[in-house]
Design an enzyme around this catalytic site. Structure first.
Site, mmCIF file in Angstrom:
data_model
loop_
_atom_site.group_PDB
_atom_site.id
_atom_site.type_symbol
_atom_site.label_atom_id
_atom_site.label_comp_id
_atom_site.label_asym_id
_atom_site.label_seq_id
_atom_site.Cartn_x
_atom_site.Cartn_y
_atom_site.Cartn_z
ATOM 1 N N ASN A 199 1.693 11.459 6.019
ATOM 2 C CA ASN A 199 0.999 10.653 7.037
ATOM 3 C C ASN A 199 1.475 11.049 8.426
ATOM 4 O O ASN A 199 2.644 10.871 8.751
ATOM 5 C CB ASN A 199 1.280 9.173 6.828
ATOM 6 C CG ASN A 199 0.142 8.436 6.163
ATOM 7 O OD1 ASN A 199 0.289 7.302 5.765
ATOM 8 N ND2 ASN A 199 -1.012 9.047 6.046
ATOM 9 N N ARG A 235 -10.110 31.861 48.051
ATOM 10 C CA ARG A 235 -9.845 30.758 48.975
ATOM 11 C C ARG A 235 -9.490 29.465 48.242
ATOM 12 O O ARG A 235 -8.688 28.649 48.727
ATOM 13 C CB ARG A 235 -11.077 30.530 49.848
ATOM 14 C CG ARG A 235 -10.806 29.643 51.039
ATOM 15 C CD ARG A 235 -12.042 29.185 51.785
ATOM 16 N NE ARG A 235 -13.240 29.989 51.574
ATOM 17 C CZ ARG A 235 -14.471 29.513 51.757
ATOM 18 N NH1 ARG A 235 -14.644 28.267 52.145
ATOM 19 N NH2 ARG A 235 -15.511 30.294 51.563
ATOM 20 N N GLY A 295 -6.237 5.268 -0.017
ATOM 21 C CA GLY A 295 -7.591 5.282 0.537
ATOM 22 C C GLY A 295 -8.483 4.272 -0.149
ATOM 23 O O GLY A 295 -8.166 3.067 -0.228
ATOM 24 N N TYR A 352 0.824 -1.201 0.000
ATOM 25 C CA TYR A 352 0.000 0.000 0.000
ATOM 26 C C TYR A 352 0.861 1.256 0.000
ATOM 27 O O TYR A 352 1.802 1.384 0.786
ATOM 28 C CB TYR A 352 -0.917 0.034 1.234
ATOM 29 C CG TYR A 352 -1.675 1.336 1.376
ATOM 30 C CD1 TYR A 352 -2.737 1.626 0.532
ATOM 31 C CD2 TYR A 352 -1.284 2.294 2.311
ATOM 32 C CE1 TYR A 352 -3.414 2.830 0.626
ATOM 33 C CE2 TYR A 352 -1.956 3.503 2.423
ATOM 34 C CZ TYR A 352 -3.016 3.771 1.575
ATOM 35 O OH TYR A 352 -3.675 4.959 1.665
#
Length: 553
Positions: free
Chosen positions: A224, A315, A88, A81
């Site tokens: 990426n 406080r 995609g 890939y």
């Protein structure tokens, strides 16, 4: 070449073109990147131009080893890939060998779909530096030649035009990183201190550099990752550290001006609820307010009053400011991991000679962290605005209305408080977490996204608003002290008062407030309030054998 080469760049704001903010580099000052040890503080320093970059020898070896795996895959015609497939939804499409370089170039060009104003010089430098650091880990398969070209561009401050909008933080910050890469390829727009803005190829040549020629997988390797989210996140967290510790100093100043009691900060109170941040903030307050180390005439003047306890914004400073400190520490730790993580897909494991597809590019970690940080840091402004209200309201402060003499003809701090209220209200909307949203993209392949880019950008806006609200409180507290003279506060608080008076004179009659607010804001941005107070706080710690807090450095 002029800073603005032609009309194409005439819409740039001063922030994006001012060279005065850019700090010159000492040619002997280098920060070595290894992909494992970059801190948020160092990344911010790189953004400011304080260092050039080199890789460690080990990092170069890791980069070369991973590239050898990619070259072997290409020789063996294996299908991987992003190396020889589409991206995609198109991952099943096999790309022929003679089209592999075109594939990478087309990926960069088509992914350059960002919009909006460009990142500032500092933020673009941070983005480029962080991408180099991640590649230095040696899991991307990029060539050392390409990494060195990126380093050369960084060291020459050749910075691409990177629009700030367009990332959903799914497969990383694709659009911003593509724009970053496009300039390195000699396409689109680029800036350098030598050339100003111009065409990227021209700017590179002006600096003696040649455009980047992508090899197989390198386009994917350059886009990426979560580097847009994380680099902006580094700025957020470092500014948050600065404003949080100065918020404690300003709160102490307000408590003194309002003649509050220090009883709530006794160490025994916090020892029985020992959250680290709470304990630390209480200690900071004790070191600034009336003590045997630093006595206060103001505190002594109301020692016999019948007030038992103060309102919550006085406080409960340790409890509220404390959790902000703990939130910052958590996010800082998470971002350190993210800055030094491999976020490619696929990842290359050289020791096994294989690649594995995964999801390290997903931006959920930094997105969630920055949403959390925005929510936490906002509380500093929420508390600050209420303390400013107490300072300007005579029924609460026993001081002149709106901290000015001749009220009526003078309005004093009336509208400054309104500005603080407006900023706090804006923050309430900005603190809505972006990472709870998700829109499916890439034909339902990227069916869950982080929206981390917006998380980072709005966190920056929240922190800036916090700084401005605290700047207003700082001015109000210093003005309130004028009405308690000739009584003096503690030494550290008087030094803070002197610092403010070095840039803003007392408010004796109405004048423009905005320049005063900006001057006080700059003191906070530059950490001056902390610098002035810290030596005395350290002296107090030494007196009782206490160590500094980790976030103090």
């Amino acid at each position: 070449m002029d800073v603005l080469e032609h009309n194409e760049f005439s819409n740039l704001s001063e922030e994006h073109i001012t060279l005065g903010k850019f700090q010159s580099l000492d040619p002997n000052e280098y920060l070595y990147l290894d992909g494992n040890s970059l801190t948020t503080a160092d990344l911010v320093r790189l953004g400011k131009g304080l260092f050039k970059i080199k890789l460690t020898n080990h990092a170069e070896e890791k980069v070369n080893e991973a590239r050898e795996v990619i070259e072997t895959i290409l020789k063996e015609n294996r299908v991987i890939y992003g190396v020889n497939t589409g991206f995609g939804k198109l991952a099943q499409t096999i790309i022929p060998q003679d089209k592999l370089l075109e594939l990478q170039e087309n990926l960069i060009r088509s992914t350059c779909a960002g919009v909006g104003s460009p990142l500032s010089v500092e933020r673009t430098r941070m983005l480029l530096a962080l991408r180099i650091n991640v590649l230095a880990k040696g899991y991307s398969g990029i060539s050392m030649e390409t990494v060195q070209a990126m380093i050369n561009a960084f060291n020459a401050s050749c910075l691409s035009w990177v629009p700030e909008k367009g990332t959903v933080g799914a497969s990383g910050d694709l659009a911003p990183l593509a724009h970053l890469t496009l300039g390195l390829m000699g396409e689109g727009r680029m800036w350098s201190p030598r050339s100003g803005w111009g065409h990227a190829k021209t700017v590179l040549e002006c600096n003696g550099l040649t455009p980047l020629v992508l090899k197989a997988k390198e386009g994917l390797s350059l886009i990426n990752g979560t580097q847009m989210i994380s680099s902006m996140g580094a700025e957020v967290v470092e500014r948050a550290v600065g404003v949080a510790r100065q918020a404690d100093v300003i709160a102490a100043l307000s408590l003194e001006a309002l003649r509050g009691t220090t009883k709530a900060f006794h160490s025994d109170v916090h020892a029985v609820r020992p959250h680290p941040g709470q304990v630390e903030v209480a200690l900071r307050l004790r070191s600034l307010l009336d003590s045997e180390v630093f006595p206060s005439q103001i505190s002594e003047s109301h020692r016999l009053c019948d007030r038992v306890q103060d309102a919550y914004t006085l406080r409960c400073i340790p409890q509220v400011h404390g959790v902000v400190n703990d939130t910052i520490a958590f996010v800082k730790s998470l971002l350190f991991t993210e800055l030094n993580s491999a976020t490619d897909n696929p990842l290359v494991f050289a020791e096994r000679g294989e690649t594995i597809s995964g999801g390290n590019f997903h931006g959920e970690y930094p997105a969630k962290a920055l949403d959390y940080l925005a929510i936490g840091v906002h509380e500093l402004a929420s508390m600050s605005e209420r303390r400013t209200e107490r300072l300007v309201n005579p029924s609460l402060s026993e001081l002149p209305a709106f901290l000015v003499e001749n009220g009526g003809i003078n309005s004093g701090f009336m509208m400054a408080h309104c500005t603080a209220a407006a900023l706090v209200s804006e923050n309430k909307t900005l603190c809505h977490p972006s990472s709870v949203d998700s829109l499916s993209t890439s034909a339902a392949t990227e069916d869950h996204v982080s929206m981390g880019g917006w998380a980072a950008r709005k966190a920056l806006r929240v922190v800036e608003h916090v700084e401005q609200v605290l700047a207003i409180e700082l001015l109000a507290a210093c003005q309130a002290l004028e009405f308690l003279r000739p009584l003096k506060s503690t030494t550290p608080l008087e030094k803070v008062h002197e610092l403010v008076r070095s840039v803003v004179r007392p408010w004796d009659c109405d004048r423009q407030m905005s320049p005063d607010i900006e001057a006080a804001h700059m003191l906070l941005r530059e950490g001056k309030v902390w610098e002035v107070a810290r030596p005395y706080m350290d002296q107090y710690r030494e007196r009782f054998g206490l160590k500094p807090h980790p976030l103090d450095d």
